[in-house]
Design an enzyme around this catalytic site. Structure first.
Site, PDB file in Angstrom:
ATOM      1  N   ASP A  28      47.446 -52.982  26.488  1.00 49.47           N
ATOM      2  CA  ASP A  28      48.839 -53.447  27.238  1.00 49.47           C
ATOM      3  C   ASP A  28      48.905 -52.787  28.449  1.00 49.47           C
ATOM      4  O   ASP A  28      48.401 -51.620  28.653  1.00 49.47           O
ATOM      5  CB  ASP A  28      49.881 -53.488  26.395  1.00 49.47           C
ATOM      6  CG  ASP A  28      50.157 -52.139  25.896  1.00 49.47           C
ATOM      7  OD1 ASP A  28      49.352 -51.163  25.609  1.00 49.47           O
ATOM      8  OD2 ASP A  28      51.504 -51.977  25.821  1.00 49.47           O
ATOM      9  N   GLU A  38      50.871 -50.057  23.305  1.00 45.70           N
ATOM     10  CA  GLU A  38      51.119 -48.636  23.306  1.00 45.70           C
ATOM     11  C   GLU A  38      52.330 -48.094  24.361  1.00 45.70           C
ATOM     12  O   GLU A  38      53.187 -47.311  24.172  1.00 45.70           O
ATOM     13  CB  GLU A  38      49.784 -48.079  23.973  1.00 45.70           C
ATOM     14  CG  GLU A  38      50.046 -46.379  23.917  1.00 45.70           C
ATOM     15  CD  GLU A  38      50.743 -45.875  25.296  1.00 45.70           C
ATOM     16  OE1 GLU A  38      51.005 -44.356  25.100  1.00 45.70           O
ATOM     17  OE2 GLU A  38      50.957 -46.320  26.241  1.00 45.70           O
TER      18      GLU A  38
HETATM   19 ZN   LIG Z   1      48.778 -45.625  28.790  1.00 45.99          ZN
END
Ligand SMILES: [Zn+2]
Length: 417
Positions: free
Chosen positions: A87, A182
């Site tokens: 992401d 994340e």
């Molecule tokens: Zn990162």
């Protein structure tokens, strides 16, 4: 041990991955937070299979798992996992990323073509100096680049390709895992460590070439919930206590020259108000609290609680609650029990011809959470710079060095006695 990382293939990979929009969403409660992250996960799955990795799977949550079997007679080599996140940050658009390779970069200002106010300058980004004469990659001015963390993804992919095409390089079982979300702090929420089956891990999610990070913040959230005294404002004289004003006084009492993100660096911790929500009757201030040690974290809580108590005592009738919530912990306490994870990473970086720099992360990574979930994980560089913004860039030669580091690392774990 002879090998070269295919720089062209690595660059092509990176340019291909960043064009896929994988922005995560902090407001979402689903896993993954955005369905589009799976578009990259599916592509990686297909490429890993084509490359010849085994047990290649992706799940409903967007995680990708794959294995390179051991090619050594030794049976005591720990299983190593390499991890990066698919992401990109919610802070800046990730839609329609147009990567541009500037090669060779000559040190002059780079005006990004889709927004001429976006100018990458050597004076503002001194690390660019290391890349004069070689290639750097930027976005086009309207989006982030997504080197965070698609540089990590591309580096791991190219390192796996290198291992598979150089069977003379001996290694134990190697695992690959790509995670979603994340950037919204949920990268390890649905990870299946059983399925991964690794003994130690490395995330590729760091900055300048040669850096490794085995220390992160220890992080808590705190809430100060102020209770006022609510009565009809027309008949409130001498009775009403406005919780919003008490909260304002607490915020005003915070030190102006220290104890905040904007006044600290290096190993200093801080408290940082991140939200205020409320009505006259009840107002809640949300804080994040950060330090590198648990004692430091405790001291910040005590100081913040005492500050709130002293302010609230000036408003007779008002009261407050103080609520702490653990977010993540410094991975160093785990990694110190597994010193080889760092030692071999240092050796691998040196073999790649770089100088090792060891820095504490003023933040958290998937590695902090993975370490406490039972997989000691430290963070390695990818070269990414100016992350989460339109001037994000990455140097091609740094990505090549990171891929080399992975290959050396796999071999060092095998040859370690
Ligand atoms: Zn990162």
């Amino acid at each position: 041990m002879q090998f070269t990382i295919d720089q062209q293939a690595l660059t092509d990979r990176f340019m291909r991955y960043v064009q896929i929009d994988t922005q995560s969403d902090p407001q979402s409660t689903t896993n993954p937070s955005t369905e589009k992250q799976k578009n990259l996960s599916r592509l990686l799955c297909a490429e890993l299979k084509q490359m010849g990795l085994e047990d290649v799977t992706t799940d409903d949550y967007g995680y990708v798992y794959a294995t390179i079997p051991s090619n050594t007679d030794r049976t005591d080599v720990p299983v190593i996992a390499f991890c990066s996140h698919v992401d990109t940050a919610p802070d800046c658009s990730g839609t329609g990323v147009k990567p541009i390779l500037h090669e060779p970069y000559d040190g002059s200002d780079i005006v990004l073509p889709d927004d001429s106010t976006q100018v990458l300058r050597l004076s503002a980004s001194p690390y660019l100096k290391q890349h004069i004469g070689s290639g750097i990659i930027t976005a086009s001015g309207t989006t982030l680049l997504g080197a965070d963390d698609k540089s990590g993804v591309a580096i791991i992919m190219q390192a796996m390709q290198t291992l598979l095409t150089h069977p003379a390089i001996k290694h134990g079982t190697i695992k690959v895992v790509f995670t979603p979300d994340e950037e919204v702090g949920r990268g390890t929420e649905k990870i299946d460590l059983q399925k991964l089956g690794a003994d130690v891990g490395y995330t590729l999610d760091g900055g300048e070439a040669g850096t490794l990070e085995d220390e992160s913040f220890s992080a808590d959230a705190a809430q100060i919930i102020v209770h006022g005294v609510s009565v009809h404002p027309g008949y409130a004289k001498g009775v009403l206590v406005n919780a919003i004003k008490v909260a304002g006084a607490i915020l005003d009492a915070l030190p102006k020259t220290g104890w905040s993100p904007e006044t600290t660096e290096g190993r200093e911790g801080f408290v940082h108000p991140v939200s205020v929500q409320g009505i006259s009757e009840k107002t809640t201030i949300g804080f994040i609290v950060r330090d590198f040690t648990n004692d430091g974290l405790r001291a910040h809580h005590e100081r913040l609680r005492a500050l709130a108590a002293s302010v609230v005592s000036q408003f007779p009738g008002a009261s407050f609650d103080y609520v702490e919530q653990e977010q993540y912990r410094n991975m160093k306490s785990v990694l110190d029990q597994h010193p080889k994870v760092k030692q071999l990473a240092q050796q691998a970086i040196e073999k790649a011809g770089l100088t090792v720099t060891c820095e504490p992360i003023r933040g958290g990574t998937d590695g902090s959470r993975l370490s406490f979930m039972g997989l000691p994980t430290l963070n390695l560089f990818t070269g990414m710079q100016n992350i989460h913004g339109k001037l994000e860039w990455v140097g091609v030669k740094d990505m090549v060095k990171a891929a080399e580091t992975i290959v050396y690392l796999c071999n060092l774990w095998e040859s370690e006695k």
